[in-house]
Design a protein around this motif. Structure first.
Motif, short mmCIF file in Angstrom:
data_model
loop_
_atom_site.label_atom_id
_atom_site.label_comp_id
_atom_site.label_asym_id
_atom_site.label_seq_id
_atom_site.Cartn_x
_atom_site.Cartn_y
_atom_site.Cartn_z
N PRO A 1 0.82 -1.21 0.00
CA PRO A 1 0.00 0.00 0.00
C PRO A 1 0.85 1.26 0.00
O PRO A 1 1.87 1.34 0.68
N GLY A 2 0.42 2.24 -0.78
CA GLY A 2 1.18 3.49 -0.89
C GLY A 2 2.20 3.48 -1.99
O GLY A 2 2.82 4.51 -2.28
N ILE A 3 2.42 2.31 -2.62
CA ILE A 3 3.37 2.20 -3.74
C ILE A 3 2.63 1.60 -4.92
O ILE A 3 2.10 0.50 -4.83
N GLU A 4 2.59 2.33 -6.01
CA GLU A 4 1.89 1.90 -7.21
C GLU A 4 2.90 1.52 -8.28
O GLU A 4 3.94 2.16 -8.42
N ASN A 5 2.62 0.48 -9.01
CA ASN A 5 3.48 0.07 -10.12
C ASN A 5 2.74 0.26 -11.44
O ASN A 5 1.59 -0.17 -11.58
N VAL A 6 3.41 0.92 -12.39
CA VAL A 6 2.83 1.12 -13.70
C VAL A 6 3.81 0.64 -14.76
O VAL A 6 5.03 0.59 -14.54
N GLU A 7 3.28 0.30 -15.91
CA GLU A 7 4.09 -0.25 -16.99
C GLU A 7 4.53 0.85 -17.95
O GLU A 7 3.75 1.74 -18.31
N GLY A 8 5.78 0.78 -18.39
CA GLY A 8 6.28 1.73 -19.36
C GLY A 8 7.70 1.39 -19.77
O GLY A 8 8.39 0.62 -19.11
N ASP A 9 8.12 1.97 -20.87
CA ASP A 9 9.47 1.74 -21.40
C ASP A 9 10.09 3.10 -21.71
O ASP A 9 9.60 3.83 -22.58
N MET A 10 11.16 3.43 -21.01
CA MET A 10 11.76 4.75 -21.15
C MET A 10 12.36 4.96 -22.54
O MET A 10 12.31 6.07 -23.08
N VAL A 11 12.94 3.93 -23.13
CA VAL A 11 13.64 4.09 -24.40
C VAL A 11 12.65 4.24 -25.55
O VAL A 11 12.85 5.06 -26.45
N THR A 12 11.58 3.45 -25.54
CA THR A 12 10.57 3.58 -26.60
C THR A 12 9.57 4.69 -26.31
O THR A 12 8.89 5.16 -27.22
N GLY A 13 9.45 5.09 -25.06
CA GLY A 13 8.47 6.10 -24.67
C GLY A 13 7.10 5.53 -24.35
O GLY A 13 6.20 6.27 -23.94
N LYS A 14 6.95 4.23 -24.49
CA LYS A 14 5.65 3.60 -24.25
C LYS A 14 5.25 3.75 -22.78
O LYS A 14 6.01 3.46 -21.88
N GLY A 15 4.02 4.24 -22.57
CA GLY A 15 3.46 4.32 -21.23
C GLY A 15 3.86 5.54 -20.44
O GLY A 15 3.41 5.70 -19.29
N LEU A 16 4.67 6.44 -20.99
CA LEU A 16 5.14 7.58 -20.23
C LEU A 16 4.02 8.57 -19.92
O LEU A 16 3.95 9.11 -18.80
N HIS A 17 3.16 8.85 -20.89
CA HIS A 17 2.09 9.83 -20.66
C HIS A 17 1.17 9.42 -19.51
O HIS A 17 0.96 10.22 -18.57
N PRO A 18 0.62 8.21 -19.50
CA PRO A 18 -0.22 7.83 -18.35
C PRO A 18 0.57 7.72 -17.05
O PRO A 18 0.04 8.00 -15.97
N ALA A 19 1.85 7.32 -17.12
CA ALA A 19 2.65 7.18 -15.91
C ALA A 19 2.86 8.53 -15.21
O ALA A 19 2.92 8.59 -13.98
N LEU A 20 2.96 9.61 -15.99
CA LEU A 20 3.23 10.93 -15.42
C LEU A 20 1.95 11.69 -15.06
O LEU A 20 2.03 12.78 -14.49
N LYS A 21 0.81 11.13 -15.35
CA LYS A 21 -0.45 11.83 -15.07
C LYS A 21 -0.63 12.03 -13.57
O LYS A 21 -0.58 11.09 -12.78
N GLY A 22 -0.80 13.28 -13.16
CA GLY A 22 -1.02 13.61 -11.77
C GLY A 22 0.21 13.64 -10.90
O GLY A 22 0.13 13.86 -9.69
N VAL A 23 1.38 13.41 -11.50
CA VAL A 23 2.64 13.36 -10.75
C VAL A 23 3.20 14.77 -10.57
O VAL A 23 3.12 15.60 -11.47
N GLY A 24 3.79 15.03 -9.40
CA GLY A 24 4.42 16.32 -9.17
C GLY A 24 5.92 16.29 -9.36
O GLY A 24 6.52 17.24 -9.86
N THR A 25 6.56 15.18 -8.97
CA THR A 25 8.01 15.04 -9.04
C THR A 25 8.37 13.73 -9.70
O THR A 25 7.72 12.71 -9.46
N VAL A 26 9.42 13.75 -10.52
CA VAL A 26 9.92 12.54 -11.15
C VAL A 26 11.37 12.35 -10.73
O VAL A 26 12.20 13.26 -10.88
N LEU A 27 11.67 11.17 -10.22
CA LEU A 27 13.06 10.77 -9.92
C LEU A 27 13.48 9.74 -10.95
O LEU A 27 12.98 8.62 -10.95
#
Length: 267
Positions: A41-67
């Motif tokens: 609880p409190g940790i969410e896992n989402v699918e995405g691929d940084m090199v292809t860019g797949k899934g980045l838009h939904p992964a960043l939705k509502g996010v304030g900070t990215v590490l």
């Protein structure tokens, strides 16, 4: 911190240490990975691929900070550019990148990709922070272990490292996540600058099996850069406290404990 923090590479060597710190601080953490798995609880896992860019838009939705910790032998520059583009459109308030000491000085592909990743983050139009870290103890260990197994060990002159403990890097990154964007912050490195013979000597003190060394000279531009110390942190760096010898002692103790547990199980 009201909005979630997205951590790329959150299940990796550093990420697996940072995420619990953030979680314990009351931060809602979202981990981006190519193969997500159930989390506590409190940790969410989402699918995405940084090199292809797949899934980045939904992964960043509502996010304030990215590490951004995800990295590999290749593609770090591409991944950072993809992230930077999406971060701008998503209205991210703070974009944090871990890089490597000497990124803009070492004439080696890995370092050049890290330098390009830094530029992508700085040019994203998003408030940002970049932390350059020296090589982790965990990453230096396989190199030293491989050398220590050779009948005669090549010992490149002038090749030095300042390995740092992963927990100290993780703690610093957590500080940066909880803080304000700061641009390029002081490098983080270990408490010692050690040559290959010095790294090996400490390894042998913990694990034994000393072997003869053969001094060699690294050729070319990379050899000159290493001898000049271009891979080492500057005088303003933040220094960790846990030494290479202490790390090796931890590893040796862990091996003994594991062996004892295995023996008890067999009994």
């Amino acid at each position: 911190m009201d909005t979630p923090v997205l951590v790329t590479g959150g299940t990796g060597t550093i990420g697996s240490r940072v995420v619990p710190i953030l979680h314990a601080s009351g931060v809602n953490v979202r981990i981006l990975s190519r193969h997500p798995h159930p989390a506590e609880p409190g940790i969410e896992n989402v699918e995405g691929d940084m090199v292809t860019g797949k899934g980045l838009h939904p992964a960043l939705k509502g996010v304030g900070t990215v590490l951004h910790l995800a990295g590999g032998a290749k593609g770090d520059d591409v991944a950072a550019r993809n992230l930077a583009q999406v971060a701008k459109s998503a209205g991210i308030g703070h974009l944090i990148l871990i890089s490597v000491v000497g990124a803009d000085k070492m004439p080696i592909g890995y370092f050049r990709a890290k330098a390009a990743a830094e530029r992508a983050i700085a040019d994203a139009g998003v408030p940002w922070t970049v932390l350059r870290a020296a090589q982790l103890h965990n990453f230096v260990l396989p190199v030293v272990k491989g050398l220590a197994r050779m009948p005669i060990i090549p010992a490149p002159g002038g090749l030095r490292f300042e390995p740092v403990h992963v927990d100290e890097v993780a703690a610093r990154l957590a500080e940066l996540v909880l803080g304000e964007p700061a641009g390029r912050v002081a490098d983080i490195a270990g408490p010692e600058v050690l040559s290959i013979p010095e790294l090996l000597a400490a390894y042998w003190d913990s694990f034994g099996h000393r072997r003869p060394k053969l001094p060699i000279r690294l050729p070319g531009a990379s050899g000159r850069a290493y001898r000049a110390g271009e891979n080492l942190a500057g005088p303003g760096a933040r220094r960790g406290e846990r030494s290479w010898a202490e790390f090796l002692a931890e590893q040796s103790a862990g091996m003994r404990t594991g062996s004892a547990s295995a023996g008890n199980h067999r009994a």
